[in-house]
Design a protein around this motif. Structure first.
Motif, PDB file in Angstrom:
ATOM      1  N   ALA A  22      -1.530  55.382 -72.331  1.00  0.00           N
ATOM      2  CA  ALA A  22      -2.440  54.657 -72.199  1.00  0.00           C
ATOM      3  C   ALA A  22      -3.291  54.635 -73.245  1.00  0.00           C
ATOM      4  O   ALA A  22      -4.709  54.680 -72.876  1.00  0.00           O
ATOM      5  CB  ALA A  22      -2.827  55.231 -70.903  1.00  0.00           C
ATOM      6  N   ASP A  23      -3.148  56.112 -73.776  1.00  0.00           N
ATOM      7  CA  ASP A  23      -3.861  56.992 -74.919  1.00  0.00           C
ATOM      8  C   ASP A  23      -5.176  55.557 -75.746  1.00  0.00           C
ATOM      9  O   ASP A  23      -4.239  55.292 -76.644  1.00  0.00           O
ATOM     10  CB  ASP A  23      -3.856  57.802 -75.896  1.00  0.00           C
ATOM     11  N   GLY A  63     -13.024  59.977 -75.052  1.00  0.00           N
ATOM     12  CA  GLY A  63     -12.970  61.187 -74.248  1.00  0.00           C
ATOM     13  C   GLY A  63     -12.457  60.725 -73.470  1.00  0.00           C
ATOM     14  O   GLY A  63     -12.756  61.290 -72.405  1.00  0.00           O
ATOM     15  N   VAL A  80       1.192  58.110 -70.007  1.00  0.00           N
ATOM     16  CA  VAL A  80       0.009  58.841 -70.565  1.00  0.00           C
ATOM     17  C   VAL A  80      -0.565  58.348 -71.963  1.00  0.00           C
ATOM     18  O   VAL A  80      -1.317  58.213 -72.198  1.00  0.00           O
ATOM     19  CB  VAL A  80      -0.779  59.984 -70.283  1.00  0.00           C
ATOM     20  N   ARG A 127      -4.542  65.696 -75.949  1.00  0.00           N
ATOM     21  CA  ARG A 127      -3.477  64.617 -76.100  1.00  0.00           C
ATOM     22  C   ARG A 127      -3.148  64.370 -77.566  1.00  0.00           C
ATOM     23  O   ARG A 127      -1.881  64.059 -77.904  1.00  0.00           O
ATOM     24  CB  ARG A 127      -4.253  63.839 -75.477  1.00  0.00           C
ATOM     25  N   ALA A 185     -11.038  55.194 -75.763  1.00  0.00           N
ATOM     26  CA  ALA A 185     -11.123  55.962 -74.842  1.00  0.00           C
ATOM     27  C   ALA A 185     -12.643  56.893 -75.394  1.00  0.00           C
ATOM     28  O   ALA A 185     -13.308  57.230 -74.687  1.00  0.00           O
ATOM     29  CB  ALA A 185     -10.402  56.118 -74.070  1.00  0.00           C
ATOM     30  N   SER A 190      -0.654  69.563 -61.019  1.00  0.00           N
ATOM     31  CA  SER A 190      -1.589  69.993 -61.622  1.00  0.00           C
ATOM     32  C   SER A 190      -1.988  70.544 -62.186  1.00  0.00           C
ATOM     33  O   SER A 190      -2.559  70.097 -63.106  1.00  0.00           O
ATOM     34  CB  SER A 190      -1.871  70.676 -60.727  1.00  0.00           C
ATOM     35  N   SER A 247      -5.429  66.652 -69.548  1.00  0.00           N
ATOM     36  CA  SER A 247      -6.864  65.703 -69.160  1.00  0.00           C
ATOM     37  C   SER A 247      -7.651  66.196 -70.733  1.00  0.00           C
ATOM     38  O   SER A 247      -9.076  65.692 -70.065  1.00  0.00           O
ATOM     39  CB  SER A 247      -7.471  66.355 -67.997  1.00  0.00           C
ATOM     40  N   ASP A 248      -7.257  66.985 -71.523  1.00  0.00           N
ATOM     41  CA  ASP A 248      -8.625  66.893 -72.820  1.00  0.00           C
ATOM     42  C   ASP A 248      -7.982  65.790 -74.007  1.00  0.00           C
ATOM     43  O   ASP A 248      -6.708  66.344 -74.498  1.00  0.00           O
ATOM     44  CB  ASP A 248      -8.123  69.101 -73.179  1.00  0.00           C
ATOM     45  N   PRO A 249      -8.543  65.372 -74.789  1.00  0.00           N
ATOM     46  CA  PRO A 249      -8.230  64.383 -75.303  1.00  0.00           C
ATOM     47  C   PRO A 249      -8.045  65.524 -76.680  1.00  0.00           C
ATOM     48  O   PRO A 249      -7.015  64.942 -77.067  1.00  0.00           O
ATOM     49  CB  PRO A 249      -9.798  64.185 -75.638  1.00  0.00           C
ATOM     50  N   LEU A 271      -1.111  67.314 -65.915  1.00  0.00           N
ATOM     51  CA  LEU A 271      -2.522  66.618 -65.691  1.00  0.00           C
ATOM     52  C   LEU A 271      -4.061  67.138 -66.613  1.00  0.00           C
ATOM     53  O   LEU A 271      -4.639  66.670 -67.061  1.00  0.00           O
ATOM     54  CB  LEU A 271      -2.858  65.748 -64.267  1.00  0.00           C
ATOM     55  N   PHE A 272      -4.161  68.541 -65.491  1.00  0.00           N
ATOM     56  CA  PHE A 272      -5.003  69.366 -66.480  1.00  0.00           C
ATOM     57  C   PHE A 272      -4.220  68.961 -68.063  1.00  0.00           C
ATOM     58  O   PHE A 272      -5.538  69.482 -68.571  1.00  0.00           O
ATOM     59  CB  PHE A 272      -5.295  70.417 -65.743  1.00  0.00           C
TER      60      PHE A 272
END
Lengths: 134, 134
Positions: B127-128, B134, B124, B52, B132, B40, B47-49, B43-44
């Motif tokens: 995938a970026d 955002g 991840v 990342r 995207a 968790s 989850s922020d660009p 992933l959290f």
DNA sequence: TCCATGGTTCGACAATAGTTGAACCATGGA
DNA sequence: TCCATGGTTCAACTATTGTCGAACCATGGA
């Protein structure tokens, strides 16, 4: 579009807020189309254990919403609906009216996710170990 | 959530030449060990660009923290430090003192992540897409 | 020793997200 | 038509996160 009851594969509904003659139960909720699925939103949606639990229940196929519950929790329905909304708006699941009876059908958008972010959803779902605890 | 105020201060006013073990700059920050990495949180964190973006810069190897910046942004240093903290506490990166000079070294914990959640980090990062947004 | 550098932490606020009762809505059945 | 069911939305509240100036800290060099 007759027969083939619960295989909504391939085509995205992409429902506009058009005037619809409601044949099915409940409203038609907005879903992002495949190209509109955003990585940040997906990761965020999956970052919650409860939401992941629901997604995991959809791995083997569509489920009636009433049957999709994280671990028998007596979750207030508003809360559950909200969780589903986060997943739906992220493009992780589809939430469609059940054409047969009352209620709704939930589907994991595996194809769309796989097309957009290859390997991601499998990695997340198979990574989920009970020992992780969160 | 900040219970990590582990002070290294008041080190030693003790008499005599205390042999100092680590002559590295800055505090040693807490990192979860491999088994403690939580899905968790990972992933959290991802989850922020912006976060990342920093992680993506560490794909090819460790980087000095000063050199690791999301797209030349003139991010306030407190903000940047906070972003790194989220990634570090999730177990995504390591943030260690630079033994050579001042500053710190950031490392993507690829092995640990791969061991714990196979395929996840690659999915991840690959995938970026720039579209995207955002 | 003083200072500049690179960085963490604190503190206060803004913004976002979670929770849930209550209202509302559509359907199927009695 | 009325009701129970299954569900969404609203509204209000709580809780978590994000942001960032300012304070603080450690190091290396002059």
């Amino acid at each position: 579009m007759d027969s083939e009851t619960h295989s909504t594969r391939g085509a995205d509904p992409a429902p506009g807020p058009t005037v619809r003659d409601h044949a099915a139960s409940g409203p038609e909720l907005p879903h992002p189309d495949r190209a509109g699925i955003d990585l940040s939103q997906v990761l965020f949606a999956l970052s919650d254990p409860g939401r992941r639990a629901m997604v995991r229940q959809l791995q083997d196929g569509p489920l009636e919403a009433a049957a999709c519950t994280p671990a028998g929790t007596d979750l207030p329905k508003a809360t559950k609906s909200h969780m589903l909304k986060v997943l739906r708006e992220a493009g992780v699941i589809r939430n469609l009216p059940n054409p047969q009876r009352r209620g709704r059908i939930l589907t994991l958008r595996r194809d769309d996710l796989e097309a957009r972010f290859p390997g991601l959803i499998d990695a997340v779902l198979s990574a989920d170990s009970p020992s992780a605890g969160g």
